[in-house]
Motif scaffolding. Structure first.
Motif, PDB file in Angstrom:
ATOM      1  N   PRO A 255      27.640 -39.361  21.205  1.00  0.00           N
ATOM      2  CA  PRO A 255      27.417 -38.370  22.313  1.00  0.00           C
ATOM      3  C   PRO A 255      26.062 -37.979  22.446  1.00  0.00           C
ATOM      4  O   PRO A 255      25.224 -37.704  21.411  1.00  0.00           O
ATOM      5  CB  PRO A 255      28.320 -37.371  22.095  1.00  0.00           C
ATOM      6  CG  PRO A 255      29.503 -37.760  21.057  1.00  0.00           C
ATOM      7  CD  PRO A 255      28.788 -38.694  20.201  1.00  0.00           C
ATOM      8  N   SER A 260      26.837 -43.974  23.601  1.00  0.00           N
ATOM      9  CA  SER A 260      27.754 -42.856  23.715  1.00  0.00           C
ATOM     10  C   SER A 260      29.390 -43.489  23.782  1.00  0.00           C
ATOM     11  O   SER A 260      30.253 -42.652  23.517  1.00  0.00           O
ATOM     12  CB  SER A 260      27.806 -41.972  24.579  1.00  0.00           C
ATOM     13  OG  SER A 260      27.572 -42.256  25.796  1.00  0.00           O
ATOM     14  N   TRP A 261      29.352 -44.770  24.546  1.00  0.00           N
ATOM     15  CA  TRP A 261      31.017 -45.169  24.878  1.00  0.00           C
ATOM     16  C   TRP A 261      31.427 -45.913  23.624  1.00  0.00           C
ATOM     17  O   TRP A 261      32.633 -45.942  23.271  1.00  0.00           O
ATOM     18  CB  TRP A 261      30.646 -45.664  26.219  1.00  0.00           C
ATOM     19  CG  TRP A 261      32.043 -46.615  26.720  1.00  0.00           C
ATOM     20  CD1 TRP A 261      33.281 -46.069  26.350  1.00  0.00           C
ATOM     21  CD2 TRP A 261      32.130 -47.883  27.176  1.00  0.00           C
ATOM     22  NE1 TRP A 261      34.064 -47.094  26.977  1.00  0.00           N
ATOM     23  CE2 TRP A 261      33.353 -48.023  27.375  1.00  0.00           C
ATOM     24  CE3 TRP A 261      31.140 -48.899  27.730  1.00  0.00           C
ATOM     25  CZ2 TRP A 261      33.717 -49.328  28.334  1.00  0.00           C
ATOM     26  CZ3 TRP A 261      31.382 -50.058  28.335  1.00  0.00           C
ATOM     27  CH2 TRP A 261      32.716 -50.237  28.720  1.00  0.00           C
ATOM     28  N   ILE A 288      28.748 -37.961  29.038  1.00  0.00           N
ATOM     29  CA  ILE A 288      27.968 -37.538  27.628  1.00  0.00           C
ATOM     30  C   ILE A 288      27.165 -38.340  27.075  1.00  0.00           C
ATOM     31  O   ILE A 288      26.640 -38.150  25.559  1.00  0.00           O
ATOM     32  CB  ILE A 288      29.426 -37.607  26.533  1.00  0.00           C
ATOM     33  CG1 ILE A 288      29.950 -39.008  26.345  1.00  0.00           C
ATOM     34  CG2 ILE A 288      30.701 -36.536  26.949  1.00  0.00           C
ATOM     35  CD1 ILE A 288      31.122 -38.952  25.174  1.00  0.00           C
ATOM     36  N   GLY A 289      26.430 -39.239  27.610  1.00  0.00           N
ATOM     37  CA  GLY A 289      25.522 -40.298  27.102  1.00  0.00           C
ATOM     38  C   GLY A 289      24.343 -39.818  27.858  1.00  0.00           C
ATOM     39  O   GLY A 289      23.657 -38.881  27.860  1.00  0.00           O
TER      40      GLY A 289
END
Length: 326
Positions: A255, A260-261, A288-289
């Motif tokens: 994150p 982030s994924w 969230i990235g």
């Protein structure tokens, strides 16, 4: 293998996989990479190329939907690119077609001659239950010191994607060795999703070959985390587990960052004086990235692992690395 071919292979892989963005920020990282001037695709879908499919007996247009996910290796001083091709069947989503692996060859890294038919595909053989009807996908390839080519690829039967191995001495005739975890611990991981197997290599006498560390070969694999496996023979593999007997991820999404994924093992890692350098595909989760990258945007990252303990992460890029123009 000269330095031009080595750098061209790596640049080719990162270029086709869409790696982009920032300059290298750490001394151990590979690069920087440069695009050719007025760069254009070297391999594109072809709605005219035909192949008599051994599974159906029909003549099909095997690369009419898409060509992507390449691997590259040097043979006879020429770059050989193995690429995934999908047959257009009417479905729109990736994974809903049938995949086969084609071959394109180049003497200069710019102009490529493609074989008219795939060199690796589902057939009425020992692996058909794992490869039909989804196909053979996501090639990655290394060479041994003895000159054997080891192909890792995904078998897709529309039930489970399974990481598998095949071997060849000429890149034409292949022996399918089967799913890598079919026998290990009575098939504990046989019916779980595995893919993207990147075997560690090293430079020997100007040539990249599969490397042994403490007497074993090592492979980074998987998505959305990257896991690790070892082998004595490049065919039979053992995944690295923790003390509880669970798979131990050696790289995970973060994150707040460009990866982030998901993270996914990319081209074969290279053992260097700094450690093992792993190039990986990175997917961004926008919420969230990194906001400016967008959602599910792919870039490329690099990670450094200990040369004696391949599971030990030493460093990691904070930003994607980029391809600059000449």
């Amino acid at each position: 293998m000269n330095k031009f071919f080595i750098s061209t292979i790596i640049a080719l892989l990162v270029s086709v996989l869409g790696y982009s963005q920032e300059e290298l920020e750490k001394e151990w990282m590979m690069g920087p990479f440069e695009r050719f001037e007025e760069a254009k695709p070297i391999i594109q879908k072809d709605s005219l190329s035909e192949f008599e499919d051994p599974m159906t007996g029909e003549v099909i247009r095997w690369e009419s939907m898409a060509t992507f996910n390449p691997a590259a290796i040097v043979k006879d001083n020429k770059i050989h690119v193995l690429y995934r091709a999908e047959e257009k069947l009417g479905e729109k989503e990736i994974g809903g077609h049938t995949s086969r692996i084609g071959l394109a060859i180049s003497a200069d890294g710019k102009e490529y001659e493609r074989k008219k038919e795939p060199i690796f595909y589902p057939a009425d053989d020992s692996q058909k239950e794992f490869e039909w009807t989804g196909g053979t996908e996501d090639p990655r390839i290394v060479e041994t010191e003895e000159g054997t080519y080891v192909l890792t690829y995904t078998q897709w039967n529309r039930e489970y994607p399974r990481l598998a191995v095949a071997t060849s001495t000429d890149l034409k005739n292949w022996e399918k060795q089967g799913p890598i975890f079919e026998e290990w611990k009575d098939g504990k991981y046989h019916d779980t999703e595995t893919k993207s197997g990147a075997i560690v290599t090293e430079l020997q006498d100007g040539k990249l070959v599969a490397a042994k560390i403490n007497g074993k070969y090592w492979m980074y694999y998987g998505v959305p985390h990257i896991w690790l496996a070892s082998s004595d023979d490049l065919v039979n593999w053992e995944p690295v587990e923790d003390y509880e007997g669970n798979l131990a991820p050696v790289l995970s999404p973060r994150p707040g960052y460009f990866d982030s994924w998901l993270v996914e093992a990319g081209p074969p890692p290279v053992l260097t004086e700094d450690g093992i350098v792993v190039l990986y595909n990175a997917g961004n989760s926008q919420n969230i990235g990194v906001d400016h990258l967008g959602n599910r945007i792919y870039t490329g990252g690099q990670a450094l692992y200990d040369s004696e303990e391949p599971w030990k992460l030493l460093d990691r890029s904070d930003k994607p690395f980029r391809l600059s123009s000449n």
